[in-house]
Design a protein around this motif. Structure first.
Motif, short mmCIF file in Angstrom:
data_model
loop_
_atom_site.label_atom_id
_atom_site.label_comp_id
_atom_site.label_asym_id
_atom_site.label_seq_id
_atom_site.Cartn_x
_atom_site.Cartn_y
_atom_site.Cartn_z
N ALA A 63 0.82 -1.21 0.00
CA ALA A 63 0.00 0.00 0.00
C ALA A 63 0.85 1.26 0.00
O ALA A 63 0.51 2.26 -0.63
N MET A 64 1.99 1.22 0.70
CA MET A 64 2.83 2.39 0.81
C MET A 64 3.70 2.62 -0.42
O MET A 64 4.11 3.75 -0.69
N THR A 65 3.99 1.56 -1.17
CA THR A 65 4.92 1.68 -2.29
C THR A 65 4.25 1.62 -3.65
O THR A 65 4.93 1.69 -4.67
N THR A 66 2.93 1.52 -3.67
CA THR A 66 2.20 1.34 -4.93
C THR A 66 1.20 2.47 -5.14
O THR A 66 0.54 2.90 -4.20
N ASP A 67 1.11 2.93 -6.38
CA ASP A 67 0.05 3.87 -6.73
C ASP A 67 -1.16 3.09 -7.22
O ASP A 67 -1.04 2.25 -8.13
N TYR A 68 -2.31 3.32 -6.63
CA TYR A 68 -3.52 2.62 -7.04
C TYR A 68 -4.74 3.48 -6.77
O TYR A 68 -4.79 4.23 -5.81
N ASP A 69 -5.68 3.37 -7.66
CA ASP A 69 -7.00 3.93 -7.42
C ASP A 69 -7.93 2.83 -6.91
O ASP A 69 -8.69 3.03 -5.97
#
Length: 329
Positions: A63-69
């Motif tokens: 969650a901290m290292t990934t860009d996601y919508d």
């Protein structure tokens, strides 16, 4: 939204989901343990984060290292896994949990979201990993999703029925494709009219995307072929897709006993019809692939694979004993 984190994503439903998201312009990141071959390893537009989804700190790191919508949770098999995911990904524009039609606890025709009761789940069942508790665990995952939505998380679920299509490692449809390819006569249990709602894997992928983009928080959505088939019709579809002409021979329990088998020993047989309403999903603009098109694609990939379904149904020698009995009647 234009970016997605897929928890799972390298095998069956997840693989189709990744392909579908890419086709619709999403940037995709896979999160999994890396224990299965990654079909997207050479794709520059698919990132991969390795970790164990049952370990909360691994999910937090993703969650901290990934860009996601949007987050698509393809491989949540226990309520605890869903609890952890809705907490870790509470900031997502959409969290979509892949539930199952097995979550329904009442035999109704059709099974409708919000109307048909779900399976109960005891604390012991919630931590079990057997097939017997699969439906109960999926149902409890839905209840976790409902509770998260009440707390403000945009969480939703999609409930597929039996899924078929390319890359199906369960080999349930491969069994029938192999039968119609190899033999002129195909043994079908019962009278051939039993109905177990099925759905094409790419259509599940479309459902997941549409629910993420348009679905309502706290809602579940059934997904299944808009046109149902009996098992005999399904076998005929398989024969057409494989370019063969077969005779379907039906056999009841008495005839099957000659081979010491029962109808339940055959893949995709269910004594009581399992039918789910898909009107709620269709209202979002979802449509299903024509059956002949879906089976043609399934058969094409089957030919290229080494799957034959031999481990999920009766062997041919057993079937021949039953066919011999039927020929004497």
């Amino acid at each position: 939204m234009d970016s997605a984190l897929v928890v799972g994503g390298t095998r069956f439903i997840g693989r189709h989901l990744v392909e579908h998201l890419l086709d619709h312009g999403y940037e995709v990141t896979l999160f999994n343990r890396g224990t299965h071959e990654n079909p997207f390893a050479d794709r520059e537009d698919v990132d991969h984060v390795q970790g164990d989804r049952s370990v909360k700190t691994d999910l937090q790191a993703a969650a901290m290292t990934t860009d996601y919508d949007a987050v698509f949770d393809v491989v949540a098999y226990s309520p605890h896994e869903v609890e952890t995911a809705v907490e870790v990904f509470a900031d997502a524009e959409a969290y979509v949990y892949v539930s199952s039609g097995a979550a329904y606890g009442a035999e109704e025709i059709p099974k409708r979201e919000g109307e048909t009761s779900l399976e109960p789940c005891t604390p012991k069942q919630a931590t079990d990993d057997s097939q017997e508790t699969y439906g109960a665990r999926k149902a409890e995952g839905d209840r976790v999703m409902f509770a998260a939505a009440e707390e403000g998380v945009r969480a939703m679920s999609v409930r597929p029925c039996v899924v078929y299509g390319p890359h199906d490692y369960t080999e349930r449809t491969d069994y029938w494709l192999s039968r119609v390819a190899e033999y002129d006569r195909v043994l079908v249990p019962g009278d051939g009219t039993n109905v177990w709602h099925r759905v094409y894997a790419p259509d599940v992928a479309e459902a997941l995307r549409l629910v993420a983009e348009q679905g309502q928080a706290g809602e579940a959505y059934n997904v299944g072929d808009r046109r149902l088939t009996t098992l005999e019709e399904y076998v005929d579809l398989a024969a057409d897709a494989m370019g063969t002409d077969v005779e379907v021979v039906t056999a009841g329990e008495r005839a099957l006993s000659a081979g010491d088998i029962s109808p339940d020993d055959f893949p995709l047989y269910r004594s009581y019809p399992h039918v789910m309403s898909t009107a709620k999903l269709a209202a979002l603009g979802w449509t299903s692939t024509p059956l002949s098109t879906a089976m043609l694609a399934t058969a094409a990939e089957h030919r290229e694979s080494d799957r034959d379904g031999s481990d999920v149904g009766p062997d041919r020698e057993t079937e021949e004993r039953v066919l011999g009995v039927l020929d004497t009647v």
